[in-house]
Scaffold this motif. Structure first.
Motif, PDB file in Angstrom:
ATOM      1  N   ILE A 179     -30.482   6.062 -11.064  1.00 12.18           N
ATOM      2  CA  ILE A 179     -29.027   5.843 -11.068  1.00 12.18           C
ATOM      3  C   ILE A 179     -28.571   5.439  -9.674  1.00 12.18           C
ATOM      4  N   GLN A 180     -27.752   4.395  -9.623  1.00 10.03           N
ATOM      5  CA  GLN A 180     -27.240   3.903  -8.359  1.00 10.03           C
ATOM      6  C   GLN A 180     -25.716   3.861  -8.416  1.00 10.03           C
ATOM      7  N   VAL A 181     -25.113   3.998  -7.238  1.00 14.89           N
ATOM      8  CA  VAL A 181     -23.649   4.013  -7.132  1.00 14.89           C
ATOM      9  C   VAL A 181     -23.236   2.984  -6.086  1.00 14.89           C
ATOM     10  N   ASN A 182     -22.237   2.198  -6.434  1.00 18.74           N
ATOM     11  CA  ASN A 182     -21.683   1.238  -5.480  1.00 18.74           C
ATOM     12  C   ASN A 182     -20.165   1.319  -5.532  1.00 18.74           C
ATOM     13  N   GLN A 183     -19.542   1.197  -4.364  1.00 20.88           N
ATOM     14  CA  GLN A 183     -18.078   1.242  -4.299  1.00 20.88           C
ATOM     15  C   GLN A 183     -17.555  -0.042  -3.653  1.00 20.88           C
ATOM     16  N   THR A 184     -16.584  -0.632  -4.320  1.00 22.01           N
ATOM     17  CA  THR A 184     -15.943  -1.848  -3.822  1.00 22.01           C
ATOM     18  C   THR A 184     -14.532  -1.499  -3.352  1.00 22.01           C
ATOM     19  N   PHE A 185     -14.218  -1.905  -2.123  1.00 22.61           N
ATOM     20  CA  PHE A 185     -12.914  -1.610  -1.528  1.00 22.61           C
ATOM     21  C   PHE A 185     -12.104  -2.901  -1.523  1.00 22.61           C
ATOM     22  N   ARG A 186     -10.907  -2.852  -2.125  1.00 24.61           N
ATOM     23  CA  ARG A 186     -10.108  -4.081  -2.227  1.00 24.61           C
ATOM     24  C   ARG A 186      -8.635  -3.788  -1.992  1.00 24.61           C
ATOM     25  N   PHE A 187      -7.905  -4.814  -1.565  1.00 23.77           N
ATOM     26  CA  PHE A 187      -6.467  -4.733  -1.346  1.00 23.77           C
ATOM     27  C   PHE A 187      -5.773  -5.643  -2.338  1.00 23.77           C
ATOM     28  N   LEU A 188      -4.685  -5.136  -2.941  1.00 24.25           N
ATOM     29  CA  LEU A 188      -3.935  -5.887  -3.944  1.00 24.25           C
ATOM     30  C   LEU A 188      -2.533  -6.155  -3.414  1.00 24.25           C
ATOM     31  N   PRO A 189      -2.300  -7.324  -2.793  1.00 19.98           N
ATOM     32  CA  PRO A 189      -0.959  -7.624  -2.290  1.00 19.98           C
ATOM     33  C   PRO A 189       0.006  -7.886  -3.452  1.00 19.98           C
ATOM     34  N   HIS A 190       1.239  -7.401  -3.304  1.00 17.71           N
ATOM     35  CA  HIS A 190       2.224  -7.635  -4.352  1.00 17.71           C
ATOM     36  C   HIS A 190       3.019  -8.888  -4.014  1.00 17.71           C
ATOM     37  N   ASN A 191       3.341  -9.681  -5.057  1.00 14.14           N
ATOM     38  CA  ASN A 191       3.992 -10.976  -4.839  1.00 14.14           C
ATOM     39  C   ASN A 191       5.460 -10.854  -4.453  1.00 14.14           C
ATOM     40  N   ASN A 192       6.143  -9.806  -4.906  1.00 14.04           N
ATOM     41  CA  ASN A 192       7.568  -9.655  -4.608  1.00 14.04           C
ATOM     42  C   ASN A 192       7.881  -8.170  -4.538  1.00 14.04           C
ATOM     43  N   LEU A 193       7.576  -7.568  -3.407  1.00 14.88           N
ATOM     44  CA  LEU A 193       7.714  -6.126  -3.277  1.00 14.88           C
ATOM     45  C   LEU A 193       9.168  -5.674  -3.415  1.00 14.88           C
ATOM     46  N   ALA A 194      10.114  -6.510  -3.008  1.00 12.83           N
ATOM     47  CA  ALA A 194      11.519  -6.108  -3.004  1.00 12.83           C
ATOM     48  C   ALA A 194      12.069  -5.901  -4.411  1.00 12.83           C
ATOM     49  N   THR A 195      11.600  -6.682  -5.383  1.00 12.54           N
ATOM     50  CA  THR A 195      12.149  -6.597  -6.738  1.00 12.54           C
ATOM     51  C   THR A 195      11.150  -6.094  -7.765  1.00 12.54           C
ATOM     52  N   GLY A 196       9.868  -6.084  -7.422  1.00 13.36           N
ATOM     53  CA  GLY A 196       8.849  -5.642  -8.353  1.00 13.36           C
ATOM     54  C   GLY A 196       8.387  -6.704  -9.325  1.00 13.36           C
ATOM     55  N   THR A 197       9.028  -7.876  -9.325  1.00 14.22           N
ATOM     56  CA  THR A 197       8.655  -8.941 -10.257  1.00 14.22           C
ATOM     57  C   THR A 197       7.481  -9.737  -9.709  1.00 14.22           C
ATOM     58  N   GLY A 198       6.747 -10.370 -10.613  1.00 12.21           N
ATOM     59  CA  GLY A 198       5.660 -11.253 -10.195  1.00 12.21           C
ATOM     60  C   GLY A 198       4.302 -10.610 -10.148  1.00 12.21           C
ATOM     61  N   GLY A 199       4.233  -9.277 -10.142  1.00 14.05           N
ATOM     62  CA  GLY A 199       2.937  -8.614 -10.182  1.00 14.05           C
ATOM     63  C   GLY A 199       2.158  -8.765  -8.887  1.00 14.05           C
ATOM     64  N   PHE A 200       0.890  -8.386  -8.968  1.00  9.56           N
ATOM     65  CA  PHE A 200       0.009  -8.452  -7.809  1.00  9.56           C
ATOM     66  C   PHE A 200      -0.621  -9.834  -7.695  1.00  9.56           C
ATOM     67  N   GLY A 201      -0.853 -10.234  -6.444  1.00 12.27           N
ATOM     68  CA  GLY A 201      -1.496 -11.514  -6.189  1.00 12.27           C
ATOM     69  C   GLY A 201      -3.006 -11.395  -6.210  1.00 12.27           C
ATOM     70  N   LYS A 202      -3.651 -12.364  -5.588  1.00  9.80           N
ATOM     71  CA  LYS A 202      -5.108 -12.413  -5.574  1.00  9.80           C
ATOM     72  C   LYS A 202      -5.682 -11.238  -4.786  1.00  9.80           C
ATOM     73  N   ARG A 203      -6.679 -10.603  -5.377  1.00  8.73           N
ATOM     74  CA  ARG A 203      -7.310  -9.460  -4.732  1.00  8.73           C
ATOM     75  C   ARG A 203      -8.047  -9.892  -3.470  1.00  8.73           C
ATOM     76  N   ILE A 204      -7.958  -9.044  -2.449  1.00  5.38           N
ATOM     77  CA  ILE A 204      -8.661  -9.305  -1.192  1.00  5.38           C
ATOM     78  C   ILE A 204      -9.787  -8.284  -1.067  1.00  5.38           C
ATOM     79  N   LEU A 205     -11.004  -8.750  -1.031  1.00  2.00           N
ATOM     80  CA  LEU A 205     -12.156  -7.860  -0.919  1.00  2.00           C
ATOM     81  C   LEU A 205     -12.322  -7.425   0.533  1.00  2.00           C
ATOM     82  N   LEU A 206     -12.220  -6.130   0.775  1.00  2.92           N
ATOM     83  CA  LEU A 206     -12.382  -5.611   2.125  1.00  2.92           C
ATOM     84  C   LEU A 206     -13.831  -5.229   2.417  1.00  2.92           C
ATOM     85  N   ASP A 207     -14.500  -4.666   1.406  1.00  4.17           N
ATOM     86  CA  ASP A 207     -15.895  -4.254   1.607  1.00  4.17           C
ATOM     87  C   ASP A 207     -16.539  -4.152   0.229  1.00  4.17           C
ATOM     88  N   SER A 208     -17.655  -4.853   0.053  1.00  2.00           N
ATOM     89  CA  SER A 208     -18.338  -4.841  -1.244  1.00  2.00           C
ATOM     90  C   SER A 208     -19.282  -3.658  -1.393  1.00  2.00           C
TER      91      SER A 208
END
Length: 643
Positions: A483-512
């Motif tokens: 059994i092996q374990v791997n953890q992926t660390f990613r950042f999810l920028p939001h498209n319009n934080l002020a209103t909540g509309t538009g959802g999250f943008g493209k994921r940014i991989l910080l560490d695979s």
């Protein structure tokens, strides 16, 4: 945040400001008092008045000592010697009467040790202290007072017990009495306080006249301080109480009881019953607590959420005079140990470069109510006015029903992401945080596509005061082998934080291939980058920073060790890091080089492993943080300014 299991039990006669009866015709519940049939010392012997008097006398001695007026403290002790004798005689007469009536020989033996051994010794020492003793005589008085303290506080545990008598009617209508097993009692507390007053006053004067004598008291002062302290790793009721304050707090518990078995109009109402096994009383606290449920839930059985009532219990305990007295006794030992005197130290002048901070957190009570707390302190971990820093709140409920989420994280612009157990992500914005208003925008569903790969799930989810959400996705697989374990660390920028509309943008991989840390949390913005902290299972704390343009992930740099003693660690940015002990108390730390923890060439050559330069810890009052289901650092309103 991991919630600790709770035992539900107590009230008390000292805390009338917190206690009120619920009317049974107004949705309340009628309670039976489990102590009604006891012939108990709290009602039969005037020990409550005795402890109250001891509290007032010790408070006066303590205050004189803090003001460097030892002579006035000695005079106060001399004035009150006859008061102590008279009170002990009064209690002795009543105990004798009860002994004859109920054959309570064990209780009489305990009281004899309190009164005729320790009480008489203390009054004699207090008298000697008023006779202008020389340096050698002061040492003798201090040492003899220490023997009394040690006997009461540490050596003779039986002296703190009392056997009440249970009364019931026999078949022929006569009263029958039987002793119940002995339970913890506070009868020795008054003599203990007297002994500490004599000890502290004589030690202060002895050290003042002979400064080289100070080290001779160190071992005893540490022993007494520890016996008057609550252990950081003590969890009530998981662990057995050992020290005096632990035994007092373990004897006071608030228990939630449903007013109705089933939900009514979408909510459940609970009465809070407070049981004080020390004073042998049962009382209802306040006007009850409402738990609001999502949806109509017409057939929802009312079950109390974990830790409901712990905030009320902690408030009652804080207002309980014996606990206040014990805290003064402990502070006396700390002052003597750290400074050799009860006197307050002179205020420190401002330090060069000292900066004011105002970290803020939101906390969710067990019933789902959200409140906001702010702590004003400096980078030297003292209040901006030089006092001991504390968390403060208006106690306004800024939001309701926040107890249905797995994780709540605050981004910038007073935006919150709330994550359900099914990984639904909702966007909210608090529109009036400064005034603790209850106006919110949202919710907006900003959920991400579900992870449908077997063995893959979100392990951590948090923010760091920027414009999105961080996720650590864990994947467990074998492929026919180990059994092996791997953890992926990613950042999810939001498209319009002020209103909540538009959802999250493209994921940014910080560490695979992110490390397998016990927890990961945000440290706030740092220029164009963002600080991230990671805590290993063995308590090592690591600093990271990532920049988006150009992309760069720095770290890990180990900045501390020993953080495994905390059950939760978080940051509000600007180098402030907080740790919560299992007993619910909180420490504050300040990382001086939070922007870029580095080591000099000399330190590297000497083999230093930790990069952090720290101030702290400082214990922050006055809350017990075990009483909250979520603690949410709010980077958006945590600020910094020059003094």
């Amino acid at each position: 945040m991991t919630l600790l299991p709770r035992r539900r039990i107590i009230p008390n006669s000292w805390s009338s400001s917190f206690l009120s009866r619920l009317e049974t015709n107004d949705g309340g519940i009628k309670m039976g008092n489990e102590f009604d049939d006891l012939e108990k010392i709290a009602g039969e012997v005037p020990y409550v008045e005795y402890i109250f008097k001891a509290y007032k006398i010790f408070s006066a001695v303590y205050d004189f000592g803090k003001q460097s007026e030892e002579q006035k403290a000695i005079e106060k002790l001399g004035e009150e010697i006859e008061t102590l004798k008279a009170q002990m005689a009064s209690i002795n007469d009543r105990v004798n009467e009860l002994t004859q009536k109920f054959a309570q020989e064990q209780n009489k033996s305990r009281f004899n040790r309190i009164n005729f051994i320790h009480g008489i010794a203390v009054t004699d020492l207090a008298f000697q202290l008023t006779q202008e003793p020389d340096t050698n005589e002061l040492a003798i008085i201090a040492n003899r007072a220490a023997l009394v303290i040690s006997a009461i506080l540490i050596e003779d545990e039986d002296i703190w017990l009392w056997s009440d008598t249970r009364k019931k009617l026999s078949p022929n209508g006569q009263d029958e009495y039987s002793l119940i097993p002995p339970q913890f009692m506070l009868l020795p507390l008054g003599v203990l306080a007297w002994a500490v007053a004599v000890f502290a006053t004589s030690v202060t004067r002895h050290i003042s006249e002979a400064p080289t004598s100070r080290p001779s008291y160190t071992v005893r002062l540490k022993k007494f301080r520890d016996a008057l302290s609550i252990r950081d790793d003590w969890s009530d009721p998981v662990d057995s109480p050992k020290t005096l304050p632990e035994k007092v707090r373990a004897g006071i518990t608030v228990v939630p009881k449903p007013v109705d078995d089933w939900a009514v109009n979408g909510h459940c109402r609970f009465a809070l019953e407070c049981i004080n096994r020390i004073d042998r009383t049962v009382t209802v606290v306040g006007n009850g607590v409402d738990i609001y449920l999502e949806g109509p839930h017409p057939y929802q059985l009312c079950m109390a959420p974990a830790n409901l009532g712990i905030n009320e219990e902690y408030a009652i305990e804080a207002d309980y005079q014996p606990i206040q007295l014990i805290e003064m006794l402990r502070d006396t030992m700390v002052r003597l140990l750290t400074r050799g005197t009860l006197a307050d130290p002179p205020p420190d002048p401002p330090f060069p470069g000292e900066t004011a901070l105002s970290p803020t957190v939101y906390a969710v009570r067990p019933n789902g109510d959200m409140v906001r707390y702010e702590c004003r302190l400096t980078t030297h971990l003292r209040g901006t006015d030089g006092s001991i820093p504390t968390w403060k709140t208006t106690n306004k409920v800024v939001g309701r029903q926040w107890n249905s989420f797995w994780r709540i994280a605050a981004a910038t612009q007073d935006v919150f992401f709330a994550v359900r157990d099914d990984n639904t992500i909702l966007w909210y914005r608090h529109n009036d945080p400064v005034n603790d208003g209850s106006d919110w925008s949202g919710p907006e569903d900003v959920s991400l596509p579900a992870i449908d790969q077997i063995g893959t799930f979100v392990e951590h989810c948090f923010t760091s005061g920027d414009h999105g959400l961080y996720q650590i996705v864990k994947q467990i697989y074998s492929g026919g082998g180990p059994i092996q374990v791997n953890q992926t660390f990613r950042f999810l920028p939001h498209n319009n934080l002020a209103t909540g509309t538009g959802g999250f943008g493209k994921r940014i991989l910080l560490d695979s291939s992110w490390g397998d840390y016990e927890s990961v949390f945000g440290g706030g913005p740092n220029g164009a980058g963002t600080i991230l902290y990671a805590l290993s299972e063995n308590g090592e704390l690591f600093w990271h920073q990532w920049d988006l343009d150009p992309f760069k992930l720095m770290g890990p740099r180990m900045i501390a060790s020993g953080f495994e003693k905390y059950r939760e660690v978080f940051s509000t940015g600007y180098g402030m890091i907080f740790g919560i002990h299992p007993n619910g108390s909180m420490d504050a730390w300040y990382l001086e080089n939070w922007r870029d923890p580095e080591r000099s060439h000399i330190e590297i050559a000497l083999g230093f492993k930790e990069y952090g330069n720290w101030k702290g810890p400082v214990r922050l009052g006055p809350l017990n943080w075990n009483g909250f289901g979520h603690i949410i650092p709010n980077f958006g309103t945590s600020t910094t300014s020059d003094l």
